[in-house]
Scaffold this active site. Structure first.
Site, PDB file in Angstrom:
ATOM      1  N   ASP A  55       2.499   4.066  -7.760  1.00  0.00           N
ATOM      2  CA  ASP A  55       3.358   4.797  -6.927  1.00  0.00           C
ATOM      3  C   ASP A  55       4.711   4.375  -7.848  1.00  0.00           C
ATOM      4  OD1 ASP A  55       5.208   6.390  -5.223  1.00  0.00           O
ATOM      5  OD2 ASP A  55       5.635   4.844  -4.796  1.00  0.00           O
TER       6      ASP A  55
ATOM      7  N   ILE B 102       7.672  -0.430  -9.555  1.00  0.00           N
ATOM      8  CA  ILE B 102       6.494   0.839  -9.733  1.00  0.00           C
ATOM      9  C   ILE B 102       5.712  -0.317  -8.784  1.00  0.00           C
ATOM     10  CG2 ILE B 102       4.126   1.151 -11.112  1.00  0.00           C
ATOM     11  CD1 ILE B 102       6.423   1.012 -13.447  1.00  0.00           C
TER      12      ILE B 102
ATOM     13  N   ALA C 150       7.131  13.347  -4.830  1.00  0.00           N
ATOM     14  CA  ALA C 150       5.038  12.714  -3.933  1.00  0.00           C
ATOM     15  C   ALA C 150       5.331  11.776  -3.725  1.00  0.00           C
ATOM     16  CB  ALA C 150       4.856  12.629  -5.707  1.00  0.00           C
ATOM     17  N   ASP C 151       6.064  10.885  -3.438  1.00  0.00           N
ATOM     18  CA  ASP C 151       6.452   9.534  -3.021  1.00  0.00           C
ATOM     19  C   ASP C 151       6.560   9.952  -1.077  1.00  0.00           C
ATOM     20  OD1 ASP C 151       8.866  10.330  -3.379  1.00  0.00           O
ATOM     21  OD2 ASP C 151       9.883   8.623  -3.227  1.00  0.00           O
TER      22      ASP C 151
ATOM     23  N   ASP D 232      12.573   5.636   4.441  1.00  0.00           N
ATOM     24  CA  ASP D 232      11.397   4.774   3.152  1.00  0.00           C
ATOM     25  C   ASP D 232      13.639   4.310   2.114  1.00  0.00           C
ATOM     26  OD1 ASP D 232      10.511   3.963   0.505  1.00  0.00           O
ATOM     27  OD2 ASP D 232       9.619   5.630   0.094  1.00  0.00           O
TER      28      ASP D 232
ATOM     29  N   THR E  84      15.351   3.847  -3.899  1.00  0.00           N
ATOM     30  CA  THR E  84      16.198   3.836  -5.026  1.00  0.00           C
ATOM     31  C   THR E  84      17.219   5.401  -4.102  1.00  0.00           C
ATOM     32  OG1 THR E  84      15.413   3.681  -6.726  1.00  0.00           O
ATOM     33  CG2 THR E  84      17.274   4.411  -7.103  1.00  0.00           C
TER      34      THR E  84
ATOM     35  N   THR F  76      35.726 -11.681   2.063  1.00  0.00           N
ATOM     36  CA  THR F  76      36.107 -10.564   1.126  1.00  0.00           C
ATOM     37  C   THR F  76      34.344 -10.829   1.460  1.00  0.00           C
ATOM     38  OG1 THR F  76      37.431 -10.861   0.139  1.00  0.00           O
ATOM     39  CG2 THR F  76      35.831  -9.000  -0.891  1.00  0.00           C
TER      40      THR F  76
END
Length: 270
Positions: free
Chosen positions: A6, A12, A108-109, A129, A132, A184
């Site tokens: 994948d 990957i 596709a994922d 999911d 990214t 912070t």
């Protein structure tokens, strides 16, 4: 054995199946500059480290959201595993009815995750999911892929904060001691973790209103476990959901796969 690949924008993910049993899995960085040989040698090294034999691979399936890497891995599969990979696309028999418009535009994922979740849990089901991008996908009770939502991933959100706010440091994604940060770093960690958990809960609750109350909500992806404990709507983390979906799709579509190629013997007799 089956090699499932994948290709995501950041990582990957690879897995080796013997039947339905996952015998090994790895996550490597996505690098557009790598050649098919570099990826091939890296995968062979991973096999060797886990005492897996490349010559026992008799099938490869590939899903990709990074088009430039698809032909690279096509060549890797042919050269190092002597197989033409089965590539997940809009023509594949998934067992789901794709309601996305146009159907070929869905990643596709996302389809692979939806297939795996529906096969395991039935419908209605929501898949979150954490990659990214964070994607929310909905599958109906009837097995219809309905679509979903796409939000910036928690990692790129934190990187954008660091890059665009000059006085804020780059911090690790971690759970702070309290929601009210007293410095912070803890303030940023609180905003990223608890704020993102709130985003997830809000999106899932809105989707459940449209799907009905009896909805399973499944999480996967690199940051899923970090977020799970801070949400009220995620039921379970399936870290290998995408690989499970690829294994199912290969079994369903393997008649389309070309037979394994025999390596060419380049030796010559004297």
């Amino acid at each position: 054995m089956l090699l499932a690949i994948d290709i995501g924008n950041t990582n990957i993910v690879l897995g080796v199946f013997e039947g339905s049993r996952l015998k090994g899995n790895w996550r490597i960085a996505t690098r557009l500059a790598k050649t098919s040989d570099e990826y091939g040698i890296l995968i062979l090294d991973l096999f060797h480290a886990n005492r897996l034999r490349a010559d026992r691979i008799d099938g490869v399936i590939l899903s990709s959201v990074v088009p430039p890497l698809t032909p690279i891995f096509l060549e890797t599969s042919r050269r190092y595993f002597h197989s033409d990979p089965l590539i997940v696309d809009g023509t594949m028999d998934t067992g789901l009815i794709n309601r996305y418009e146009p159907p070929r535009d869905v990643g596709a994922d996302r389809i692979v995750n939806a297939v795996a979740a529906y096969q395991r849990y039935g419908g209605p089901v929501v898949i979150v999911d954490f990659g990214t991008a964070t994607t929310f996908c909905a599958v109906s009770r009837k097995g219809e892929y309905l679509g979903g939502a796409i939000a910036p991933g928690i990692t790129i959100s934190s990187e954008a904060l660091f890059q665009r706010a000059s006085k804020l440091p780059k911090v690790a994604l971690a759970k702070p001691e309290s929601v009210i940060g007293q410095d912070t770093i803890s303030s940023m960690q609180s905003g990223m973790l608890y704020g993102y958990a709130g985003l997830v809960d809000a999106m899932v609750l809105r989707m459940k209103k449209e799907l009905g109350p009896a909805v399973q909500v499944i999480a996967t992806g690199g940051q899923a476990r970090l977020i799970l404990s801070e949400t009220k709507t995620l039921h379970e983390v399936r870290p290998h959901l995408t690989l499970e979906g690829l294994q199912f799709l290969y079994e369903r579509n393997k008649k389309r796969a070309r037979p394994k190629r025999r390596p060419v013997d380049k030796t010559t007799k004297p």
